[in-house]
Design a protein around this motif. Structure first.
Motif, PDB file in Angstrom:
ATOM      1  N   GLY A 122       0.802  -1.216   0.000  1.00 45.16           N
ATOM      2  CA  GLY A 122       0.000   0.000   0.000  1.00 45.16           C
ATOM      3  C   GLY A 122       0.833   1.264   0.000  1.00 45.16           C
ATOM      4  N   THR A 123       2.155   1.121  -0.207  1.00 43.90           N
ATOM      5  CA  THR A 123       3.061   2.279  -0.255  1.00 43.90           C
ATOM      6  C   THR A 123       3.989   2.130  -1.443  1.00 43.90           C
ATOM      7  OG1 THR A 123       3.030   2.576   2.150  1.00 43.90           O
ATOM      8  CG2 THR A 123       4.859   3.571   0.953  1.00 43.90           C
ATOM      9  N   VAL A 124       4.080   3.169  -2.266  1.00 43.08           N
ATOM     10  CA  VAL A 124       5.001   3.199  -3.398  1.00 43.08           C
ATOM     11  C   VAL A 124       5.865   4.446  -3.274  1.00 43.08           C
ATOM     12  CG1 VAL A 124       3.388   1.933  -4.863  1.00 43.08           C
ATOM     13  CG2 VAL A 124       3.389   4.448  -4.922  1.00 43.08           C
ATOM     14  N   ALA A 125       6.931   4.508  -4.076  1.00 42.51           N
ATOM     15  CA  ALA A 125       7.879   5.616  -3.939  1.00 42.51           C
ATOM     16  C   ALA A 125       8.276   6.174  -5.296  1.00 42.51           C
ATOM     17  CB  ALA A 125       9.118   5.167  -3.172  1.00 42.51           C
ATOM     18  N   HIS A 126       8.731   7.411  -5.261  1.00 43.44           N
ATOM     19  CA  HIS A 126       9.310   8.111  -6.416  1.00 43.44           C
ATOM     20  C   HIS A 126      10.620   8.726  -5.963  1.00 43.44           C
ATOM     21  CE1 HIS A 126      10.117  12.310  -7.673  1.00 43.44           C
ATOM     22  NE2 HIS A 126      10.047  11.826  -8.889  1.00 43.44           N
ATOM     23  N   LEU A 127      11.639   8.672  -6.824  1.00 49.51           N
ATOM     24  CA  LEU A 127      12.925   9.277  -6.486  1.00 49.51           C
ATOM     25  C   LEU A 127      13.517   9.939  -7.727  1.00 49.51           C
ATOM     26  CD1 LEU A 127      15.164   9.754  -4.407  1.00 49.51           C
ATOM     27  CD2 LEU A 127      16.167   7.560  -5.099  1.00 49.51           C
ATOM     28  N   SER A 128      13.833  11.218  -7.588  1.00 51.08           N
ATOM     29  CA  SER A 128      14.484  11.956  -8.662  1.00 51.08           C
ATOM     30  C   SER A 128      15.619  12.779  -8.075  1.00 51.08           C
ATOM     31  CB  SER A 128      13.472  12.851  -9.393  1.00 51.08           C
ATOM     32  OG  SER A 128      14.024  13.384 -10.577  1.00 51.08           O
ATOM     33  N   GLY A 129      16.333  13.513  -8.948  1.00 52.53           N
ATOM     34  CA  GLY A 129      17.505  14.238  -8.500  1.00 52.53           C
ATOM     35  C   GLY A 129      17.289  15.717  -8.309  1.00 52.53           C
ATOM     36  N   HIS A 130      17.266  16.466  -9.414  1.00 53.64           N
ATOM     37  CA  HIS A 130      17.172  17.925  -9.349  1.00 53.64           C
ATOM     38  C   HIS A 130      15.752  18.395  -9.638  1.00 53.64           C
ATOM     39  CE1 HIS A 130      21.490  18.456  -8.942  1.00 53.64           C
ATOM     40  NE2 HIS A 130      21.644  17.556  -9.902  1.00 53.64           N
ATOM     41  N   ARG A 131      15.385  19.499  -9.001  1.00 54.06           N
ATOM     42  CA  ARG A 131      14.042  20.051  -9.160  1.00 54.06           C
ATOM     43  C   ARG A 131      13.975  20.936 -10.404  1.00 54.06           C
ATOM     44  NH1 ARG A 131      10.908  19.498  -4.542  1.00 54.06           N
ATOM     45  NH2 ARG A 131      12.049  18.670  -2.758  1.00 54.06           N
ATOM     46  N   VAL A 132      14.041  20.305 -11.552  1.00 53.45           N
ATOM     47  CA  VAL A 132      13.885  21.014 -12.817  1.00 53.45           C
ATOM     48  C   VAL A 132      12.482  20.729 -13.350  1.00 53.45           C
ATOM     49  CG1 VAL A 132      16.333  21.033 -13.346  1.00 53.45           C
ATOM     50  CG2 VAL A 132      14.938  19.091 -14.064  1.00 53.45           C
ATOM     51  N   PRO A 133      11.943  21.597 -14.232  1.00 48.73           N
ATOM     52  CA  PRO A 133      10.550  21.428 -14.661  1.00 48.73           C
ATOM     53  C   PRO A 133      10.183  20.032 -15.161  1.00 48.73           C
ATOM     54  CG  PRO A 133      11.327  23.585 -15.315  1.00 48.73           C
ATOM     55  CD  PRO A 133      12.518  22.869 -14.735  1.00 48.73           C
ATOM     56  N   PRO A 134      10.991  19.366 -16.015  1.00 51.95           N
ATOM     57  CA  PRO A 134      10.579  18.028 -16.448  1.00 51.95           C
ATOM     58  C   PRO A 134      10.448  17.041 -15.299  1.00 51.95           C
ATOM     59  CG  PRO A 134      12.297  18.896 -17.886  1.00 51.95           C
ATOM     60  CD  PRO A 134      12.222  19.815 -16.701  1.00 51.95           C
ATOM     61  N   GLY A 135      11.378  17.113 -14.333  1.00 49.27           N
ATOM     62  CA  GLY A 135      11.315  16.218 -13.193  1.00 49.27           C
ATOM     63  C   GLY A 135      10.127  16.509 -12.291  1.00 49.27           C
ATOM     64  N   LEU A 136       9.817  17.787 -12.098  1.00 45.94           N
ATOM     65  CA  LEU A 136       8.678  18.159 -11.267  1.00 45.94           C
ATOM     66  C   LEU A 136       7.364  17.735 -11.915  1.00 45.94           C
ATOM     67  CD1 LEU A 136       9.937  21.684 -10.198  1.00 45.94           C
ATOM     68  CD2 LEU A 136       9.633  19.714  -8.683  1.00 45.94           C
ATOM     69  N   LYS A 137       7.254  17.921 -13.235  1.00 44.88           N
ATOM     70  CA  LYS A 137       6.042  17.486 -13.929  1.00 44.88           C
ATOM     71  C   LYS A 137       5.906  15.965 -13.901  1.00 44.88           C
ATOM     72  CE  LYS A 137       6.867  19.705 -17.782  1.00 44.88           C
ATOM     73  NZ  LYS A 137       6.670  20.189 -19.182  1.00 44.88           N
ATOM     74  N   GLY A 138       7.028  15.261 -14.044  1.00 49.51           N
ATOM     75  CA  GLY A 138       6.988  13.812 -13.992  1.00 49.51           C
ATOM     76  C   GLY A 138       6.548  13.305 -12.633  1.00 49.51           C
ATOM     77  N   ARG A 139       7.068  13.924 -11.571  1.00 46.79           N
ATOM     78  CA  ARG A 139       6.671  13.545 -10.212  1.00 46.79           C
ATOM     79  C   ARG A 139       5.182  13.792  -9.993  1.00 46.79           C
ATOM     80  NH1 ARG A 139       7.856  15.586  -4.847  1.00 46.79           N
ATOM     81  NH2 ARG A 139       7.848  17.716  -5.621  1.00 46.79           N
ATOM     82  N   ALA A 140       4.697  14.963 -10.427  1.00 46.93           N
ATOM     83  CA  ALA A 140       3.281  15.284 -10.263  1.00 46.93           C
ATOM     84  C   ALA A 140       2.408  14.275 -10.996  1.00 46.93           C
ATOM     85  CB  ALA A 140       3.007  16.700 -10.777  1.00 46.93           C
ATOM     86  N   ALA A 141       2.836  13.887 -12.187  1.00 45.56           N
ATOM     87  CA  ALA A 141       2.056  12.941 -12.982  1.00 45.56           C
ATOM     88  C   ALA A 141       2.059  11.549 -12.344  1.00 45.56           C
ATOM     89  CB  ALA A 141       2.601  12.872 -14.401  1.00 45.56           C
ATOM     90  N   PHE A 142       3.213  11.112 -11.837  1.00 49.33           N
ATOM     91  CA  PHE A 142       3.286   9.803 -11.177  1.00 49.33           C
ATOM     92  C   PHE A 142       2.338   9.758  -9.984  1.00 49.33           C
ATOM     93  CE2 PHE A 142       5.102   7.116  -7.805  1.00 49.33           C
ATOM     94  CZ  PHE A 142       5.067   5.889  -8.442  1.00 49.33           C
ATOM     95  N   ALA A 143       2.382  10.774  -9.134  1.00 44.84           N
ATOM     96  CA  ALA A 143       1.504  10.818  -7.966  1.00 44.84           C
ATOM     97  C   ALA A 143       0.038  10.843  -8.392  1.00 44.84           C
ATOM     98  CB  ALA A 143       1.839  12.033  -7.099  1.00 44.84           C
ATOM     99  N   ALA A 144      -0.256  11.575  -9.467  1.00 47.63           N
ATOM    100  CA  ALA A 144      -1.631  11.631  -9.962  1.00 47.63           C
ATOM    101  C   ALA A 144      -2.073  10.272 -10.495  1.00 47.63           C
ATOM    102  CB  ALA A 144      -1.754  12.694 -11.056  1.00 47.63           C
ATOM    103  N   GLY A 145      -1.149   9.553 -11.150  1.00 49.38           N
ATOM    104  CA  GLY A 145      -1.475   8.224 -11.645  1.00 49.38           C
ATOM    105  C   GLY A 145      -1.791   7.262 -10.510  1.00 49.38           C
ATOM    106  N   VAL A 146      -0.994   7.333  -9.439  1.00 48.09           N
ATOM    107  CA  VAL A 146      -1.267   6.497  -8.269  1.00 48.09           C
ATOM    108  C   VAL A 146      -2.661   6.793  -7.735  1.00 48.09           C
ATOM    109  CG1 VAL A 146      -0.599   5.997  -5.890  1.00 48.09           C
ATOM    110  CG2 VAL A 146       1.169   6.269  -7.641  1.00 48.09           C
ATOM    111  N   ALA A 147      -2.983   8.064  -7.550  1.00 47.21           N
ATOM    112  CA  ALA A 147      -4.281   8.455  -7.005  1.00 47.21           C
ATOM    113  C   ALA A 147      -5.425   8.080  -7.948  1.00 47.21           C
ATOM    114  CB  ALA A 147      -4.298   9.953  -6.737  1.00 47.21           C
ATOM    115  N   HIS A 148      -5.164   8.166  -9.249  1.00 51.39           N
ATOM    116  CA  HIS A 148      -6.205   7.823 -10.228  1.00 51.39           C
ATOM    117  C   HIS A 148      -6.560   6.345 -10.138  1.00 51.39           C
ATOM    118  CE1 HIS A 148      -8.429   8.533 -14.008  1.00 51.39           C
ATOM    119  NE2 HIS A 148      -8.045   7.304 -14.354  1.00 51.39           N
TER     120      HIS A 148
END
Length: 310
Positions: A122-148
């Motif tokens: 019931g727990t998943v994770a995301h890990l990225s490096g630098h807070r650049v726009p592509p990485g931030l959008k990817g993180r937001a989308a992953f979290a949204a996919g989990v919630a969806h």
């Protein structure tokens, strides 16, 4: 035409840079332009600007790979108005500056849906490096996919501050495993190796990105959020040679063609694969809209969640 393709960090990173390099090399092999590869720049903006300034006099144009270019490249384009510039995974445009964005977020959303369906803890994770726009959008989308797919699933998400230091990513992935995550989505470059080692040691499954990690390491990777960065690089070079400077960000995602996808491991059940296909079709047809930002809790190395910076 002489064009420099500018990379930050490791160029042979089995990730975004490697895909971008393949696009630059293919363009050179096809004779589109005289391509010079500039690699190894640090993530420091002063170093980036100094290296760009040093090489630009000998070039007609410069293609910058990565969201780090959003800061320095507009200034360089203004300082060298007679030259042409392009950002791949960028979000800035100007009279002599174009931006091309391969929508990693589309496949990251599908990765989130898959992770939510497969988790046993019931727990998943995301890990990225630098807070650049592509990485931030990817993180937001992953979290949204989990919630969806399953809003009851908890997401541990963090940016460790490096794309290339595997010792750091090993510690972060290990900490996320200790907090109960059994599936990890990584958006990393050379530092992915550290997360892979943690997963292999602790029996955690991983979803990769950019390249097809299912082919490379099927023991650890159950899926990979493919993003054809090479297509963005080639288009940037083609437009630059043709003298075209699009006034909008040129996107390459599910709605535009097969530029991104979620590669699935052989053990993924057929009904679940069909469900992932349906989610992809929802993005393609505009029925599923992806967020650009994430406003949930942030995972840190001390294992204490905190509010995510805005």
């Amino acid at each position: 035409m002489k064009i420099a393709v500018f990379f930050v960090g490791e160029i042979h990173d089995a990730g975004f840079n490697a895909s971008a390099l393949a696009g630059a090399q293919a363009a050179a092999a096809d004779g589109l332009a005289e391509i010079t590869i500039v690699s190894g720049a640090s993530y420091d903006q002063t170093d980036i600007r100094q290296r760009m300034t040093a090489i630009l006099p000998e070039q007609d144009g410069l293609v910058f790979i990565g969201g780090q270019g959003d800061i320095a490249t507009p200034d360089m384009a203004a300082a060298f108005p007679e030259k042409r510039f392009a950002l791949v995974q960028g979000s800035q445009t100007g009279p002599n500056l174009a931006s091309y964005d391969v929508r990693q977020e589309d496949s990251a959303f599908l990765a989130g849906c898959l992770a939510a369906r497969l988790t046993k803890t019931g727990t998943v994770a995301h890990l990225s490096g630098h807070r650049v726009p592509p990485g931030l959008k990817g993180r937001a989308a992953f979290a949204a996919g989990v919630a969806h797919a399953d809003p009851s699933v908890r997401v541990l998400t963090g940016f460790c501050g490096t794309q290339d230091d595997s010792a750091v990513t090993y510690r972060w992935a290990s900490a996320q495993i200790e907090q109960g995550a059994d599936i990890l989505f990584t958006m990393l470059n050379g530092a992915r190796a550290g997360a892979v080692r943690a997963c292999r040691e602790r029996g955690m499954l991983q979803i990769g990105n950019a390249l097809d990690w299912v082919e490379r390491d099927p023991e650890v990777f159950i899926a990979s959020a493919i993003a054809r960065i090479d297509t963005g690089v080639r288009r940037a070079i083609e437009d630059m040679v043709a003298g075209e400077v699009p006034g909008h960000i040129v996107e390459f995602g599910l709605a535009q063609g097969e530029f991104v996808a979620l590669s699935l491991g052989a053990d993924i059940p057929a009904p679940l694969a069909s469900e992932i296909d349906a989610f992809a079709d929802g993005i393609r047809r505009g029925r599923i809209l992806l967020p650009r930002a994430y406003d949930g809790a942030e995972f840190t190395l001390d294992e204490m969640p905190c509010d995510a910076p805005q």
